[in-house]
Design a protein around this motif. Structure first.
Motif, short mmCIF file in Angstrom:
data_model
loop_
_atom_site.label_atom_id
_atom_site.label_comp_id
_atom_site.label_asym_id
_atom_site.label_seq_id
_atom_site.Cartn_x
_atom_site.Cartn_y
_atom_site.Cartn_z
N GLY A 12 4.51 8.72 0.00
CA GLY A 12 4.89 7.90 -1.15
C GLY A 12 3.97 8.08 -2.34
O GLY A 12 3.57 7.12 -3.00
N GLU A 34 5.62 6.07 4.09
CA GLU A 34 4.26 6.15 3.54
C GLU A 34 3.27 5.76 4.64
O GLU A 34 3.42 4.70 5.25
CB GLU A 34 4.14 5.23 2.33
CG GLU A 34 2.72 4.95 1.86
CD GLU A 34 1.89 6.20 1.54
OE1 GLU A 34 2.40 7.10 0.87
OE2 GLU A 34 0.73 6.26 2.00
N ARG A 106 -4.73 7.86 0.91
CA ARG A 106 -3.51 7.56 1.65
C ARG A 106 -3.17 6.07 1.47
O ARG A 106 -3.67 5.20 2.16
CB ARG A 106 -3.68 7.94 3.13
CG ARG A 106 -3.85 9.45 3.29
CD ARG A 106 -4.23 9.81 4.68
NE ARG A 106 -3.09 9.89 5.58
CZ ARG A 106 -3.21 9.91 6.92
NH1 ARG A 106 -4.42 9.84 7.46
NH2 ARG A 106 -2.15 10.00 7.68
N LEU A 108 0.24 3.76 -0.80
CA LEU A 108 1.43 3.92 -1.63
C LEU A 108 0.97 4.23 -3.07
O LEU A 108 0.13 3.53 -3.61
CB LEU A 108 2.28 2.65 -1.59
CG LEU A 108 3.69 2.79 -2.18
CD1 LEU A 108 4.52 3.80 -1.40
CD2 LEU A 108 4.40 1.45 -2.21
N THR A 284 6.22 1.33 4.17
CA THR A 284 4.78 1.61 4.21
C THR A 284 4.28 1.40 5.64
O THR A 284 4.98 0.87 6.50
CB THR A 284 4.00 0.71 3.25
OG1 THR A 284 4.32 -0.65 3.54
CG2 THR A 284 4.35 1.02 1.81
#
Lengths: 602, 168
Positions: A12, A34, A106, A108, A284
């Motif tokens: 994402g 994500e 790492r 969103l 996510t």
């Protein structure tokens, strides 16, 4: 088994977000997986990260600094000073002493949360290094092929620049084109160098090259250009949570690690546009772990992922996502490790060429610094607004790396602290201390040189069953070094270009590369001189595109040669790195790939 | 005004080169006083203020400077505190006194919440009010931005502002 999507996108960040945007505009259904948390997307979190920036005293040396640690989906902690196969970095593992010293986030929105915003295009010769300079290899596409996608990327990211400044080395724009916004004003530092270097040049391998200070295009909101588009200009995109903020850069001097008002583009802006789209679903805290192959069709049947509730715990459930197309958009390192971890063969998937994870490139980066002869008042404004861009191409590329020189608006960064300590050591205090410190800070100039690297089979990321994270997923293992091509570029930059610049600009040179190198730097010796070099965060090349399946992972549209429904997209597709900061090119590649996906899905 | 507060403020002013009014303007005087007093303990605080008065009560700058060198800079107990205090004002960071300082110079044990030698930012305001940026006509990264395009102009506040205004 859940819903079937037209496309399942892993990642994402900016690549995933742009791909999702284009596919959903074409009426296609998209799932984004994500690995990280929603994080910065939530306004209260963003505010919390800003507070962390303050309470950690700036955390400038550490791009991931303000963002919380996530043990379920860890990020590298560069710049730490890792040892060979050392455990100093909680995520990266190093096989060689020359470390890969660039990080990513790492979460969103990905690493665009703390990128600098520099949005230069590659120059045409970057696409044909082999045929022009007998170095590296040629891309399967040219600048001309990518030009329309560059324009769309400049729209999506919101790039500020003036076209007339950006025409060099064959870079062209269609007649009448303007950038969405005018260039940002140049800094006092820029004006100082521009005046000093006017009509100056430097000799590199038989050629004479001008030292031209040029404003750089940036994905940072400036003044909209009324000539943009057919009708009425461009609407700058505000902060995600507040439509009144971030419409113009207000000079927070903190592009990295966090722009307080989001005047600089991040993928959060594109994702925010998609929030109400019924076509796009974002999940996510879902770490893709494997691609599952359908042996009969050679297509990817599922993306297997671990869904977790708590970032502090490895506990998770295993789920599957299914799509007509599968798109890896998780950055050059995560894309490569995911491919290597998939399938039943030790080579992984999409790897009949054995190129997955290889040709890893970055821009080795070094600083030179000193005092200007007049006050230039740094520590204000975006970190850089201009660069010496006239050494990005030339015949010398047959011999050594090209490079660009980025003029720092932030003085010597953390140096005021060191200066303060030494003044106090000398028992300077009171008005004298205030005066000396202010005077020194007002004259601090610094230039960051970044060099191209050639693709090399030996520079690679791989995986090993010995190294897994808390959740049991593979950690990236690096073999990486700087070759003499890049280092000869560094030598030319320091000993010729910086020498010339500091002479012309009457700089009192304070450049010094102490041994041992400070944390985050790698000490490198070349031709009897030593330099302290760091990474740029420009992670490129691990799944390059190409003309045939023997030497490349994907075709010119970023579809893998080996699997008819698998695309791998991002800076990893770059065949060479050139000297442009890669996000704009990666975004343009994503746009090109998404358009190909749409054609395929029609 | 509380006598000790006045001494703390005047000492801070003497050490940093910023007037008491400037320092009040940061809103941090009471927080910093409390921090320093806690970190060094009551006995050393008393010694610090007493000695500071011997400097601050001198009429001429020259005499104050001389007394500063003799009474404070020569003291292995007091000068490290004063150096820390300058860094606190200029950089918004405090480095707790070293174990050696506690054990051999101040001869007190560190207060319960203090980790000797550790550097920290006392509060978000400490970060946003760093004097080093103020002096240079700049601002701390990520706080108190100067506005669109101001980086292309000479600073209009800070120590160079007067000079620049005159020029314009």
């Amino acid at each position: 088994m859940s819903k079937h999507y037209d496309a399942v996108i892993v990642g994402g960040g900016v690549i995933g977000a742009l791909t999702a945007k284009i596919l959903s505009e074409g009426g296609k259904s998209v799932l984004i997986l994500e690995a990280g948390i929603e994080g910065a997307m939530k306004p209260s979190n963003y505010q919390k990260y800003l507070r962390t920036l303050y309470t950690e005293g700036g955390v400038r040396g550490m791009p991931n600094g303000p963002y919380p640690w996530n043990s379920a989906a860890p990020s590298p902690a560069i710049p730490s000073a890792p040892t060979v196969r050392g455990e100093d970095d909680p995520y990266f593992v190093f096989d060689t002493p020359k470390h890969f010293m660039s990080d990513y986030l790492r979460m969103l929105g990905g690493t665009t949360l703390h990128w600098q915003g520099t949005s230069l295009r590659l120059v045409p010769n970057d696409f044909r290094m082999k045929s022009v300079y007998q170095k590296g290899i040629d891309w399967p596409i040219s600048y001309d092929d990518l030009e329309p996608a560059y324009r769309r990327a400049e729209y999506e990211l919101g790039v500020s620049a003036d076209v007339e400044d950006q025409i060099f080395f064959g870079v062209w724009f269609p007649k009448g084109y303007v950038f969405p916004m005018h260039g940002l004003p140049q800094s006092r530092v820029d004006h100082y160098f521009k005046a000093a270097l006017k009509k100056q040049s430097v000799r590199l391998h038989g050629g004479q090259y001008p030292l031209k200070v040029i404003p750089i295009p940036v994905a940072r909101n400036s003044t909209p250009n009324p000539k943009y588009g057919i009708y009425a200009g461009y609407d700058p995109v505000s902060m995600v949570s507040n439509r009144d903020r971030g419409l113009r850069c207000q000079g927070n001097s903190s592009c990295m690690p966090l722009c307080p008002v989001q005047a600089k583009y991040s993928a959060l802006k594109t994702l925010n546009e998609l929030e109400n789209s019924s076509q796009v679903e974002v999940r996510t805290q879902c770490v893709a772990t494997r691609l599952i192959l359908d042996e009969a069709t050679n297509k990817i049947a599922f993306v297997e992922y671990n869904r977790y509730q708590n970032p502090d715990s490895p506990r998770h459930t295993v789920e599957m996502a299914k799509g007509t197309l599968i798109v890896l958009a998780a950055n050059a390192i995560e894309n490569a490790t995911l491919l290597l971890a998939s399938g039943s063969s030790p080579k992984g998937l999409a790897n009949s060429s054995d190129q997955v994870g290889r040709n890893l490139m970055d821009h080795p980066y070094l600083y030179t610094w000193g005092y200007s002869s007049k006050r230039v008042y740094p520590f204000r404004g975006p970190d850089t607004t201009s660069g010496v861009e006239s050494l990005r191409d030339g015949k010398f590329r047959k011999v050594h790396a090209s490079f660009r020189a980025s003029l720092s608006n932030w003085g010597w960064s953390s140096e005021p602290g060191h200066q303060l300590s030494s003044l106090l050591q000398e028992k300077t205090y009171g008005k004298q201390l205030r005066k000396t410190l202010a005077e020194n800070m007002a004259r601090m100039v610094k230039i960051g040189f970044m060099f191209e690297q050639l693709p090399s089979q030996k520079n690679r990321v791989t995986i090993s069953p010995d190294y897994k994270d808390a959740m049991g997923n593979y950690r990236p293992v690096f073999s990486y070094h700087y070759d003499s091509y890049s280092l000869a570029g560094a030598e030319a930059a320091v000993n010729k270009v910086w020498k010339k610049i500091s002479e012309c600009a009457k700089i009192e040179d304070h450049t010094d590369y102490p041994d041992p190198a400070p944390s985050g730097y790698q000490r490198v010796s070349f031709n009897g001189k030593s330099y302290n070099i760091m990474g740029s965060g420009h992670i490129v090349g691990t799944h390059r595109m190409g003309r045939n399946k023997k030497h490349s992972v994907t075709d010119r549209n970023m579809k893998t040669w080996d699997h008819p429904n698998l695309y791998v997209v991002g800076a990893g597709n770059q065949v060479t790195i050139g000297t442009a900061n890669p996000t704009l090119t990666a975004a343009a590649l994503a746009i090109r790939a998404a358009e190909a996906m749409l054609r395929e899905l029609q | 005004m509380d006598k000790d507060r006045r001494t703390f403020l005047e000492l801070s002013s003497e050490l940093t080169g910023y007037s008491p009014i400037d320092l009040e303007g940061t809103g941090l005087v009471d927080e910093y006083r409390k921090l320093v007093e806690y970190e060094v303990g009551k006995n050393v605080t008393d010694l610090l203020y007493q000695t500071a008065r011997s400097v601050l009560d001198k009429k001429s700058g020259e005499e104050r400077d001389r007394t500063m060198h003799i009474n404070i800079m020569a003291s292995a107990i007091l000068w490290p505190i004063c150096q820390n205090l300058v860094v606190l004002w200029y950089r918004g960071q405090w480095s707790s006194m070293s174990s050696i300082w506690y054990k051999y110079y101040a001869r007190v044990s560190p207060p319960s919440k203090v980790a000797p030698g550790k550097t920290f930012v006392p509060s978000t305001q400490s970060y946003t009010q760093q004097l080093c940026y103020k002096a240079a006509g700049a601002h701390p990264p990520g706080a108190n931005p100067t506005g669109f395009g101001t980086w292309g102009l000479d600073p209009v506040f800070g120590d160079f502002a007067k000079h620049n205004r005159k020029r314009q």
